[in-house]
Write an enzyme that holds these catalytic residues in place. Structure first.
Site, PDB file in Angstrom:
ATOM      1  N   PHE A  12       0.824  -1.216   0.000  1.00 23.36           N
ATOM      2  CA  PHE A  12       0.000   0.000   0.000  1.00 23.36           C
ATOM      3  C   PHE A  12       0.857   1.264   0.000  1.00 23.36           C
ATOM      4  O   PHE A  12       0.702   2.147  -0.855  1.00 23.36           O
ATOM      5  CB  PHE A  12      -0.926  -0.031   1.218  1.00 23.36           C
ATOM      6  CG  PHE A  12      -1.767   1.196   1.409  1.00 23.36           C
ATOM      7  CD1 PHE A  12      -2.570   1.675   0.386  1.00 23.36           C
ATOM      8  CD2 PHE A  12      -1.763   1.866   2.624  1.00 23.36           C
ATOM      9  CE1 PHE A  12      -3.360   2.810   0.564  1.00 23.36           C
ATOM     10  CE2 PHE A  12      -2.548   2.992   2.822  1.00 23.36           C
ATOM     11  CZ  PHE A  12      -3.343   3.469   1.789  1.00 23.36           C
ATOM     12  N   ILE A  13       1.787   1.359   0.940  1.00 20.17           N
ATOM     13  CA  ILE A  13       2.657   2.534   0.978  1.00 20.17           C
ATOM     14  C   ILE A  13       3.605   2.524  -0.215  1.00 20.17           C
ATOM     15  O   ILE A  13       3.830   3.557  -0.856  1.00 20.17           O
ATOM     16  CB  ILE A  13       3.449   2.594   2.300  1.00 20.17           C
ATOM     17  CG1 ILE A  13       2.503   2.740   3.494  1.00 20.17           C
ATOM     18  CG2 ILE A  13       4.442   3.760   2.279  1.00 20.17           C
ATOM     19  CD1 ILE A  13       3.196   2.722   4.847  1.00 20.17           C
ATOM     20  N   LEU A  45      13.409 -10.760   0.305  1.00 15.98           N
ATOM     21  CA  LEU A  45      14.421 -10.196   1.208  1.00 15.98           C
ATOM     22  C   LEU A  45      15.382 -11.269   1.704  1.00 15.98           C
ATOM     23  O   LEU A  45      16.503 -10.965   2.115  1.00 15.98           O
ATOM     24  CB  LEU A  45      13.747  -9.558   2.423  1.00 15.98           C
ATOM     25  CG  LEU A  45      13.371  -8.083   2.384  1.00 15.98           C
ATOM     26  CD1 LEU A  45      12.839  -7.671   3.735  1.00 15.98           C
ATOM     27  CD2 LEU A  45      14.538  -7.206   1.977  1.00 15.98           C
ATOM     28  N   ALA A  67       9.566  -3.293   3.321  1.00 14.78           N
ATOM     29  CA  ALA A  67       9.119  -4.688   3.310  1.00 14.78           C
ATOM     30  C   ALA A  67       9.025  -5.261   4.718  1.00 14.78           C
ATOM     31  O   ALA A  67       9.964  -5.159   5.507  1.00 14.78           O
ATOM     32  CB  ALA A  67      10.067  -5.534   2.469  1.00 14.78           C
ATOM     33  N   THR A 110       7.666   1.130  13.279  1.00 13.21           N
ATOM     34  CA  THR A 110       6.243   1.263  13.583  1.00 13.21           C
ATOM     35  C   THR A 110       6.060   1.989  14.911  1.00 13.21           C
ATOM     36  O   THR A 110       6.909   1.874  15.812  1.00 13.21           O
ATOM     37  CB  THR A 110       5.554  -0.115  13.675  1.00 13.21           C
ATOM     38  OG1 THR A 110       4.204   0.057  14.131  1.00 13.21           O
ATOM     39  CG2 THR A 110       6.263  -1.035  14.658  1.00 13.21           C
ATOM     40  N   TYR A 134       4.825  -8.361  15.885  1.00 13.02           N
ATOM     41  CA  TYR A 134       5.203  -7.429  14.819  1.00 13.02           C
ATOM     42  C   TYR A 134       6.010  -6.266  15.389  1.00 13.02           C
ATOM     43  O   TYR A 134       7.083  -5.919  14.876  1.00 13.02           O
ATOM     44  CB  TYR A 134       3.949  -6.914  14.102  1.00 13.02           C
ATOM     45  CG  TYR A 134       4.213  -5.724  13.213  1.00 13.02           C
ATOM     46  CD1 TYR A 134       5.105  -5.810  12.144  1.00 13.02           C
ATOM     47  CD2 TYR A 134       3.584  -4.503  13.444  1.00 13.02           C
ATOM     48  CE1 TYR A 134       5.357  -4.714  11.334  1.00 13.02           C
ATOM     49  CE2 TYR A 134       3.826  -3.408  12.638  1.00 13.02           C
ATOM     50  CZ  TYR A 134       4.716  -3.513  11.585  1.00 13.02           C
ATOM     51  OH  TYR A 134       4.971  -2.424  10.795  1.00 13.02           O
ATOM     52  N   PHE A 159       2.397   5.946  12.418  1.00 14.04           N
ATOM     53  CA  PHE A 159       1.234   5.519  13.180  1.00 14.04           C
ATOM     54  C   PHE A 159       0.302   4.813  12.181  1.00 14.04           C
ATOM     55  O   PHE A 159       0.790   4.093  11.318  1.00 14.04           O
ATOM     56  CB  PHE A 159       0.638   6.716  13.922  1.00 14.04           C
ATOM     57  CG  PHE A 159       1.429   7.051  15.174  1.00 14.04           C
ATOM     58  CD1 PHE A 159       0.895   6.843  16.432  1.00 14.04           C
ATOM     59  CD2 PHE A 159       2.735   7.526  15.084  1.00 14.04           C
ATOM     60  CE1 PHE A 159       1.640   7.102  17.586  1.00 14.04           C
ATOM     61  CE2 PHE A 159       3.487   7.792  16.227  1.00 14.04           C
ATOM     62  CZ  PHE A 159       2.935   7.578  17.481  1.00 14.04           C
TER      63      PHE A 159
END
Length: 298
Positions: A12-13, A45, A67, A110, A134, A159
């Site tokens: 998405f990003i 990766l 990623a 994150t 995560y 965020f």
């Protein structure tokens, strides 16, 4: 021409960032697990040899590392650490080995590394307190950068990034879809937690600025708005705009055992970097997502 190597380019990003960088006449080579475009190679990766080959040939000025397995509720714990931690270590090793000039690395971490804090607004100097695998994996990748003093790096802690085109495995697009379809019932988890939601266009603007500029005063930046919204707030906005009022069902299957009740960022450092340019209004982004979903239902 400036050259940027982008991992996670098909996400998405990543998709939105490639578009932004192309608009600024920046050459981009992306990689992800699917490929399918001239500027996005199918590279894992974890594939050291292929990653090394592509980066050695491309010789980027900047690497933006997006990623990751980014779902907090992702079920395969070992895969989270394998991709997010081992994959990052392979990338760092490759950059140290093959880049002829000192490369600038932008590591996407994150806001989840903060977890629950006593502060009302989360600033970049708060201690780590991650609440899920995560976020733990991202905390580890931040520490790993200290083992590579040859790399010039900036850590970014986004965020909750939202916008048109986001997958429905995430909360906001899932809620939007239910309102667009006028579902009779809406099953949700906790209604009270507050999050800081950031429009995707603002996010990629920040990342493109970080990629191109060398006047950063800090090594860590939040990407945040400084405004919190609960699930209740979001449902209220969508109900008011759409005229639809589904039955709200708090489903135990969606209730997190280790909930972070308020996660709202302090944008002071970020706003200083971008001369006060703020994120667009949350309600506008939410309505844009609703209209897109309503007009593109299958």
């Amino acid at each position: 021409m400036m050259k940027v190597f982008l991992t996670g380019a098909g996400g998405f990003i990543g998709r939105n960032l490639i578009k932004k960088l192309h608009e600024q006449n920046i050459e981009v080579l992306g990689c992800d697990n699917t490929g399918g475009r001239d500027d996005i190679k199918k590279i894992s990766l974890l594939d050291y040899d292929e990653l090394k080959k592509q980066i050695a040939e491309f010789q980027p000025d900047t690497v933006i590392h997006l990623a990751a397995i980014a779902l907090a509720i992702y079920g395969n714990t070992s895969e989270i650490y394998n991709v997010n931690v081992v994959g990052t270590e392979i990338l760092l090793k490759v950059l140290s080995e093959v880049c002829k000039n000192k490369v600038k690395l932008i590591l996407i971490s994150t806001a989840g590394v903060y977890g629950n804090q006593s502060e009302e607004f989360y600033h970049e100097d708060l201690p780590f307190n991650p609440a899920n695998h995560y976020s733990y994996s991202k905390m580890v990748t931040e520490y790993m950068l200290r083992q590579h003093p040859d790399l010039e790096f900036t850590i970014v802690r986004p965020f909750n990034i939202i916008g048109v085109g986001q997958r429905q495995v995430f909360l906001i697009p899932k809620l939007v879809e239910h309102f667009a379809k006028k579902s009779r019932e809406l099953h949700v988890g906790n209604l009270k937690p507050e999050r800081d939601y950031v429009d995707i266009n603002y996010c990629v603007y920040i990342l493109s600025e970080l990629a191109q500029r060398n006047d950063m005063k800090h090594s860590i930046y939040n990407i945040c708005s400084g405004v919190g919204h609960s699930v209740e707030d979001i449902i209220e906005i969508l109900a008011e705009y759409s005229g639809h009022n589904p039955e709200i069902v708090v489903d135990p299957a969606f209730v997190r055992k280790n909930e972070v009740w308020r996660m709202v960022g302090d944008p002071t450092r970020l706003l200083d970097f971008v001369n006060g340019k703020k994120c667009s209004d949350f309600r506008k982004t939410l309505i844009d997502m609703y209209e897109y979903s309503k007009n593109n239902m299958i």
